[in-house]
Design a protein around this motif. Structure first.
Motif, short mmCIF file in Angstrom:
data_model
loop_
_atom_site.label_atom_id
_atom_site.label_comp_id
_atom_site.label_asym_id
_atom_site.label_seq_id
_atom_site.Cartn_x
_atom_site.Cartn_y
_atom_site.Cartn_z
N THR A 225 -32.26 26.58 -35.82
CA THR A 225 -31.33 25.60 -36.37
C THR A 225 -30.47 26.22 -37.48
N PRO A 244 -27.13 24.05 -23.95
CA PRO A 244 -28.58 24.19 -24.13
C PRO A 244 -29.00 25.66 -24.11
N THR A 254 -34.08 25.45 -19.19
CA THR A 254 -33.58 25.78 -20.52
C THR A 254 -34.78 26.13 -21.39
N GLU A 256 -35.72 24.78 -24.26
CA GLU A 256 -36.42 23.60 -24.75
C GLU A 256 -37.26 22.95 -23.65
N GLU A 257 -36.79 23.01 -22.40
CA GLU A 257 -37.59 22.50 -21.29
C GLU A 257 -38.84 23.37 -21.09
N ILE A 261 -40.33 21.00 -26.26
CA ILE A 261 -40.00 20.46 -27.58
C ILE A 261 -38.61 20.95 -27.97
N SER A 262 -37.90 20.15 -28.78
CA SER A 262 -36.58 20.56 -29.24
C SER A 262 -36.71 21.58 -30.36
N TYR A 263 -35.67 22.40 -30.53
CA TYR A 263 -35.68 23.36 -31.63
C TYR A 263 -35.72 22.66 -32.98
N GLU A 264 -34.99 21.54 -33.11
CA GLU A 264 -34.95 20.83 -34.39
C GLU A 264 -36.36 20.42 -34.82
N LYS A 265 -37.12 19.85 -33.89
CA LYS A 265 -38.47 19.41 -34.20
C LYS A 265 -39.39 20.61 -34.42
#
Length: 315
Positions: A225, A244, A254, A256-257, A261-265
Motif C-alpha cells: 500500500t 489488480p 490475481t 489477492e485471489e 486477502i486484500s493488500y490493504e487488510k
C-alpha cells in the motif's frame, strides 16, 4: 484505547511522505551504482506497479539512457501487461529489450508440466479452470495452494500437482533472473529488484528468482500500500496503479485471489504484528477473524527459509 483509535493509529503509521521516500531511494540508487562501479541499471519491467515504480525511480536517480528494462513475457502473460510495460518505457524514454521466454520454456518442456496445457488461453477458459482448481484445493485441504507450496510436499494431498505447479511457475522467475544478470554483466549494469515488504514477509516471491536475486532492492522497506502511495506521487499511469496485482505467471489468478486477502487488510495485519500487537487487539481493530491473522503468521513462519541461507553451527 478504543478499537477505532487503534485502527487510526495504524493507518497513520502506514502513511509515508512520498517526496521524502522518493528522494531517499534515488540517493540510494545513485550511491550503490557508484559504489559498485556500474555504468547504469537493469531491471525487469512487467507492467505491474512495483517494477514501474523502480523504473521511474531509476530514471530519476540517473538518466533515461542509463536504465535498461528487460520485458520478458511468455505465452501465459497477459497482453495488457506487455503493453503497459512498453508504454511506460516509452513515456520514460528508457531503452528496452523484449525477450519472449516461450521458446526457452518450450525447449525445457516446461509447458508440458501443466495439466491445463491443452486448454486455450483465449476467451479466459484456461484462467477460469485454473481458478476453480485453486479453489477446489482450498476446499478439500483447508489450505490455500500458495501456503502449501512454501515448504516441501511430503505426505501432502495432490503432491504431484503441487510439485509440477511450483516447477512450472518458478522457472519463469529464475529464467528472468538469469537474463537480467547476463545483460547486466555484458553492459556493466546494476541489477535492481522490485520486491516489496508485504510479499517478502509472507514469501510471495521465488527464491533465486528475479524478485529475490538482485544487487539492490529499493522497495523492500515499503508495504504494497505504501508502494501505491509512492506510485501516485511519481505519476505512474493510473491503469497500472488500479489494475489488480498479478504475478502473471499462471493465467486466472490475481495476487489477492491467490492469498485470499486484500493488500490493504494484509498490510495492516503485518504492521500490527511488527509493532507487537496482540492478536485480540488486531481482530477488534481490523474487524477480522483471528484465524486470518494466524494464517498470515503461518505464512511468515513457513517462508522464513526463503529469506535465509542455513549453515551448520560451529561445534
Amino acid at each position: 484505547m478504543s478499537d477505532n483509535i487503534l485502527l487510526e493509529e495504524l493507518k497513520v503509521e502506514m502513511r509515508i511522505e512520498p517526496e521524502k521516500v522518493s528522494l531517499s531511494i534515488e540517493n540510494f540508487i545513485r550511491e550503490y551504482t557508484e559504489k559498485l562501479e556500474r555504468e547504469g541499471l537493469i531491471l525487469g519491467l512487467s507492467g505491474g506497479i512495483d517494477s514501474s515504480v523502480v523504473a521511474v525511480l531509476g530514471q530519476r536517480a540517473l538518466s533515461p539512457q542509463k536504465v535498461l528494462a528487460l520485458i520478458m513475457p511468455d505465452q501465459d502473460s497477459k497482453k495488457e501487461h506487455l503493453k503497459d510495460a512498453q508504454d511506460l518505457a516509452q513515456e520514460l524514454s528508457i531503452p528496452t529489450k523484449l525477450i519472449d521466454l516461450t521458446p526457452y520454456l518450450q525447449e525445457m518442456r516446461i509447458y508440458a508440466l501443466s495439466p491445463f496445457n491443452k486448454i486455450p488461453v483465449w476467451g479466459g477458459l484456461k484462467g477460469r479452470v485454473i481458478k476453480e482448481s485453486y479453489q477446489f484445493y482450498t476446499r478439500k485441504t483447508g489450505e490455500i495452494p500458495f501456503s502449501a507450496s512454501l515448504l516441501g510436499f511430503k505426505d501432502k494431498a495432490f503432491k504431484s500437482y503441487l510439485e509440477k505447479s511450483n516447477a512450472y511457475y518458478r522457472i519463469k522467475h529464475r529464467l528472468r533472473m538469469v537474463l537480467l544478470y547476463l545483460y547486466a554483466e555484458l553492459e556493466n549494469r546494476l541489477v535492481v529488484g522490485a520486491a516489496n515488504k508485504s510479499e517478502y514477509q509472507i514469501g510471495f516471491f521465488v527464491k533465486h528468482g528475479c524478485d529475490d536475486a538482485s544487487d539492490i532492492m529499493p522497495l523492500l522497506n515499503l508495504y504494497k500500500t505504501q508502494v501505491r502511495e509512492l506510485a501516485c506521487y511519481l505519476n505512474i499511469p493510473s491503469r497500472i496503479i488500479q489494475k489488480p496485482p498479478s504475478p502473471d505467471l499462471i493465467p486466472g489468478l490475481t495476487t489477492e485471489e491467490a492469498l485470499g486477502i486484500s493488500y490493504e487488510k494484509m498490510d495492516l495485519i503485518l504492521l500490527a504484528l511488527e509493532k507487537g500487537w496482540e492478536i485480540t487487539d488486531i481482530t477488534k481493530a481490523l474487524e477480522i477473524k483471528e484465524d486470518k491473522i494466524v494464517d498470515i503468521q503461518n505464512l511468515m513462519q513457513k517462508s522464513e527459509h526463503l529469506r535465509k541461507i542455513f549453515i551448520p553451527k560451529n561445534e
